[in-house]
Design an enzyme around this catalytic site. Structure first.
Site, mmCIF file in Angstrom:
data_model
loop_
_atom_site.group_PDB
_atom_site.id
_atom_site.type_symbol
_atom_site.label_atom_id
_atom_site.label_comp_id
_atom_site.label_asym_id
_atom_site.label_seq_id
_atom_site.Cartn_x
_atom_site.Cartn_y
_atom_site.Cartn_z
ATOM 1 C CG ASP A 38 -1.986 -1.056 1.155
ATOM 2 O OD1 ASP A 38 -2.319 -1.488 0.038
ATOM 3 O OD2 ASP A 38 -2.492 -1.451 2.227
ATOM 4 C CE1 TYR A 66 4.263 -6.632 4.275
ATOM 5 C CE2 TYR A 66 3.793 -8.850 5.062
ATOM 6 C CZ TYR A 66 3.806 -7.919 4.040
ATOM 7 O OH TYR A 66 3.357 -8.265 2.792
ATOM 8 C CG ASP A 80 -4.884 2.123 5.992
ATOM 9 O OD1 ASP A 80 -5.546 3.187 5.988
ATOM 10 O OD2 ASP A 80 -4.560 1.554 4.952
ATOM 11 N NE ARG A 171 -4.963 -2.652 3.724
ATOM 12 C CZ ARG A 171 -5.953 -2.430 2.875
ATOM 13 N NH1 ARG A 171 -7.046 -1.808 3.300
ATOM 14 N NH2 ARG A 171 -5.864 -2.790 1.624
#
Length: 314
Positions: A38, A66, A80, A171
């Site tokens: 994103d 991540y 988010d 998310r």
């Protein structure tokens, strides 16, 4: 110019922006990334160039790692921090409860993809439905969280590292945690540390400067196709078999290098490498090693999945 360039995607760049940048600077005919990040996210984004675009399908199935920041007490429509705030809570959750809920996310879980995502439903990205005020009912999918390590809890923010299977939305992980805690939560920061073989240490920044300097920087980090799939068994072949593979030959028992065949099993993925070190083809074994004895030499040994052009063919 065939290979993979690992880019450290900057914040507010789309993955498509990065691909366009790399393609333009290097003058590549074809380019594509191996997993969307994103715009708010940063970190490892492998970009495949020219012939390497053919191995993207084998790269996207690998696990990813991540570093995520989660904001407790805020629920948004995009899950988010960039989205519209739907609900706020000032409820303070005990640290041991937060740790317990996050620990419970490890393993195979069912996840409903977020409505604001590029995942397609009936041929159209979900975010287009969401922008039109529609919410199609999307079935949950099984994903796997291999590891989750909390780095810091400083209410209302929680920072953690997470390793997961492909197709996992971090998310949505945050949103589900917020729901389980009863206070809501959203993703407030995300950095991809690793995508399969490709690590943060390999990632190149999109430097400012003259085009030639940018080009040298990218070429210095170019990963050859033959090195991009280290988990595949490498089988070195001579020029005769190399030519036959490029002409569509499906290898039989007789044509396989005998010193390699005994170590392979049915279903093993292999990569045929030329004596010049170039990736020629990717294949899957059709036979167990102990099944080759007494077999007709013309029996199929592997199924070729992808063949790549040689330097002289481009």
């Amino acid at each position: 110019m065939d290979g993979i360039v690992v880019i450290d995607k900057p914040v507010d760049f789309t993955s498509h922006d990065v691909v366009s940048y790399v393609k333009r600077i290097l003058g590549a005919k074809k380019a594509g990334h191996t997993g969307t990040l994103d715009p708010m996210a940063t970190g490892v984004l492998p970009v495949c160039l020219n012939e390497a675009t053919k191995i993207a399908q084998f790269l996207t199935s690998e696990k990813k790692t991540y570093r995520a920041a989660m904001l407790l007490g805020v629920r948004t429509d995009t899950q988010d921090i960039t989205g519209k705030v739907l609900e706020k809570s000032h409820r303070v959750i005990p640290e041991e409860v937060v740790r317990s809920v996050l620990a419970g996310m490890v393993g195979k879980i069912q996840q409903v993809p977020p409505v604001f995502s590029a995942l397609k439903y009936k041929g159209k990205p979900l975010y287009k439905y969401a922008r039109a005020g529609e919410c199609p009912e999307v079935s949950p999918r099984e994903v796997e969280i291999f590891h989750l390590n909390i780095l810091n809890i400083s209410f209302p923010e929680v920072v953690f590292d997470i390793s997961c299977s492909k197709g996992t939305y971090i998310r949505t992980i945050c949103s589900d945690i917020g729901q389980a805690l009863g206070c809501g939560a959203c993703l407030s920061g995300l950095r991809r540390l690793q995508s399969g073989f490709f690590t943060e240490a390999m990632a190149l920044s999109l430097k400012q400067g003259p085009p030639e300097e940018k080009k040298r920087n990218l070429l210095a980090g170019l990963v050859p196709m033959s090195e991009a799939l280290p988990e595949f068994t490498a089988v070195e072949i001579d020029e005769l078999l190399e030519k036959k593979l490029r002409d569509g030959f499906q290898p039989d028992v007789e044509s396989m290098p005998q010193n390699v065949l005994p170590f392979l099993a049915e279903g093993d993925m292999i990569k045929f490498i030329s004596r010049r070190g170039r990736l020629v083809a990717i294949a899957v074994m059709l036979l167990q090693a102990n099944e080759t004895a007494g077999r007709n030499g013309k029996a199929r040994a592997v199924r070729i999945l992808r063949v790549f052009q040689g330097e002289d063919d481009q």
